[in-house]
Structure formats: C-alpha cells, structure tokens
Design an enzyme around this catalytic site. Sequence first.
Site, PDB file in Angstrom:
ATOM      1  N   GLY A  56     -30.836 -37.505-126.635  1.00 19.70           N
ATOM      2  CA  GLY A  56     -29.385 -37.611-126.630  1.00 19.70           C
ATOM      3  C   GLY A  56     -28.879 -38.391-127.817  1.00 19.70           C
ATOM      4  N   SER A  57     -27.786 -39.090-127.623  1.00 19.25           N
ATOM      5  CA  SER A  57     -27.104 -39.780-128.716  1.00 19.25           C
ATOM      6  C   SER A  57     -27.793 -41.089-129.075  1.00 19.25           C
ATOM      7  CB  SER A  57     -25.657 -40.071-128.323  1.00 19.25           C
ATOM      8  OG  SER A  57     -25.626 -41.049-127.280  1.00 19.25           O
ATOM      9  N   GLY A 117     -29.510 -43.897-126.641  1.00 13.86           N
ATOM     10  CA  GLY A 117     -30.828 -44.477-126.876  1.00 13.86           C
ATOM     11  C   GLY A 117     -30.795 -45.992-126.873  1.00 13.86           C
ATOM     12  N   GLU A 166     -35.490 -39.321-128.598  1.00 15.79           N
ATOM     13  CA  GLU A 166     -35.086 -38.388-129.648  1.00 15.79           C
ATOM     14  C   GLU A 166     -33.572 -38.416-129.691  1.00 15.79           C
ATOM     15  OE1 GLU A 166     -34.205 -33.919-130.782  1.00 15.79           O
ATOM     16  OE2 GLU A 166     -35.878 -34.119-129.371  1.00 15.79           O
TER      17      GLU A 166
END
Length: 458
Positions: free
Chosen positions: A206-207, A211, A228
């Site tokens: 995600g963003s 994270g 990721e």
Amino acid sequence: MTLTCISPVDGSVYAERETLTAAQAGALCERLAAAQKAWAARPLQERIDLVLRGVANVGAMNEEIVPELAWQMGRPIRYGGEFGGFNERATYMAQIAEDALAPIAIADDAGFKRQIKRVPHGVVLVIAPWNYPYMTAINTVAPALIAGNTVMLKHASQTLLVGERMARAFHEAGVPEDVFANVFLDHRTTSALIAQKRFGFVNFTGSVGGGRAIERAAAGTFTGVGLELGGKDPGYVRADADLDAAVETLIDGAMFNSGQCCCGIERIYVHESLFDDFVAKAVAIVRGYKLGNPLDPETTLGPMAHARFAAEVRAQTEEAVAAGAKALISPLDFPEDDGAAYLMPQILVDVTHEMRVMRDESFGPVVGIMPVKDDAEAIALMNDSHFGLTASIWSADPAAAEAIGDALDTGTVFLNRCDYLDPALCWTGCKDTGRGGGLSVIGYHNLTRPKSYHLKKG
C-alpha cells in the site's frame, strides 16, 4: 464500523461490510494461533495440494470475479481478470516449496548432526491492496500457508469482496477456517492487534503512509514486517533500442489498469536522437484508447478506482502544465472524462524533476517524457527519486544494460520489458518503496525463521 465500497463505475454503493470488534478480532487471532501447530504438522505435500485446490476454486469463479472487479475498482472486463498471474505465482511457489523449505544440512557424521531448518512464524497478517487484489494477496497467502503458517487476510475497502471469495475457495478446498481467515478491520483495530504481538509476520502492500503506520504499530514487538509501498518507476530508451517495441511496451506499462499498477511506468527518459519519434508514436497509441464503462467489452481504459485518486492525478498534471510542461493529449479526444473517477490519459513533455508529476507517485494514466543525452544523465535522473521498485531499460546491448542496472537504486531491473512480476525472482524494493521481499525462494525465507540443530550423538 461499516466499510463501504463506492463503485467507480457509477458512484453507487457496491458493497458494505461491518468490521470486527476488537474482542472478536482478538478471539480470531487466538484461534488462528491455536490451529497453527497442527497445520504445520501436516505433510508439506498435503498443504501444497490444499492450497492449489483453493487456487483452482478461485479460477472456477472467474466469470463472476471479472465483472465484480470492474464494479469494485474499474478494470475493464476485456482483460479477463487476474487468474493467469494468480495461478502462475501460486503454482511456482508450490513447485519450489520442497527445496526452498528443505533443511540446510551442515554435517551428519559419527559425532554430530548439524542442520538449519526453516520453521513458520505462526500467524501471518496479509494486508492487500485494491489495484491487483487477487495477485498481490496470493503472493503471500500461498507461500505462507504452504510454509505452515496460518493466515489472516485483510483487504482494502475498495475490494471488499475479494477476501471473501478467496476464503470461500480455500475453505471449500479443505483448508480449515481457523487456518485461513478473511477479516474486515478498521485501522485502529489492525494497529492494536499488531501492537499486541498477535502476529509472527505482517505483510503490507500500500501507501508509504500506511507502511509507516505498520512500522509504528510493530515498534518494540520484534514482529517481522514486509512492506511494498510507493513507486515512481522509470523507463530508459537508449539510442540502440528497438523504438517501436519500446514505445508500445512502455506506454502500455504507463496506462494499463488506468496507470494503477505497482510497477507501472511513471516517467520515461529517451535518448535525444529518438525522442521526437518516441513521443509521436506514444501520442498515437494513447489517442487510440477508449475511455469508458469497464463493463463494455470495447473499453480499454476504465475509471480510476476512486474519484479522489483521479483528483490527485489531475492536480499533478495541472501543476506541471502551469509550471511549463506541455500536455499532448487533447480533452476533445476523451469526452468521457467526467471530472471524477473517469480520467483521460495524458502524456507530458517539457517536464522537470521540480514537478510533482515526475517526483511523487501518480498511480494514474499520466506519464512525463524527457530527452537525455547519454547513459550517465539517464542514470542520474532514474536515481533521482525517493522510490525504488523497478526500472526498465531498452537497449540492444545486454551488457551495457546490466551495467546501467548495477548503478540504479531499485528492486528489479528489466531489459526490453516492464510491468511484470516474475515469481522466480524476489519482488522487492528499496528507499521509500519499503523493505523485505516476496515470492522466489527468498519469499519463503521471509515467511519462516531459521532454527539451528546441533545434535551430539552418543
């Protein structure tokens, strides 16, 4: 709390689900933890077979899944969904499981037996994104289950129905409900569970902000995390490149799925000798797209998954044009652009790295193209980013391309292709793209921990 999927097709409420309470979520974590030892004790081949049956069951649902995905996140039905990549990744991880999880034998002689085993973490939390909700989820779900972990899957609210379908497919295949569970959670409960050390490993796609929230929640728990996050993937076309192949592939890599691809191309650098021809060919390709309802088989470009995502791309594009960039695609070519989720594609030239469109993640159908004079300038520009997921080089010289790749801060280097995830290679990134690695043998290593045995005989 109610999670809501607003369909980008027509702005309607497509699905709603109630989140688990903190108590319900905690109780589920306990059941998953209690079931994990017995699951891991099953023969490896039995776990593999059950997972592959679950994968096949997802494939059997594909006729229902494809329009369901169009309603949830806007991908045109003409592309047939995600089962090809979903199946490829799960099958490959099943094929390498025995070797990847095999003990590392050090010695077995008259005096000692020494080896290193790979053992599961326990309960693995998978937080999957909406842009490729089946493929990104299976990257971790399949190897985590095969390795002997139990799995809790949490999907983005934009793709609420995906986790339900996966759970149903796997349960009908024989995977116990307390081994693989789909959940609906709010952010607060998710963070609380991580902070309570309910998981042995957390995988998040995600963003960058998301994270950071995962890392904050895990701080001090020593829970392993795989992240990721964002990307701003570059393409570089050298003077010796096959121009037609480069244009066709890079523009598709920039625009497919309305630009909503983790490793989509977001900026392109072209040797100055090819620049004008590249741009002219790119414009011709983009003008041939059909923006429209993703349920129409003729549509090649659907809406973005949410109007707010399209608004960010519009803002980046407008800022760039105000700062001197030139937009080459006319709104007259795409009257279906509704100012909300339906967003026309755009190619920008006269761009610079001072513009957000060349610096921040766009995650939409816009790409900036810049001329460069040589490899050194291209390398400097490709590295001038906070992100590092993939980089695509176009050249007839593999040795030169590999040397360029060695100089790049990135997770994957492509030559003469882009926007593809090879399950035999580690899917990883650097800088603000995150850390860890999925798929390949390294994916198994990240979903297990090493355990050493030093056994003295007699």
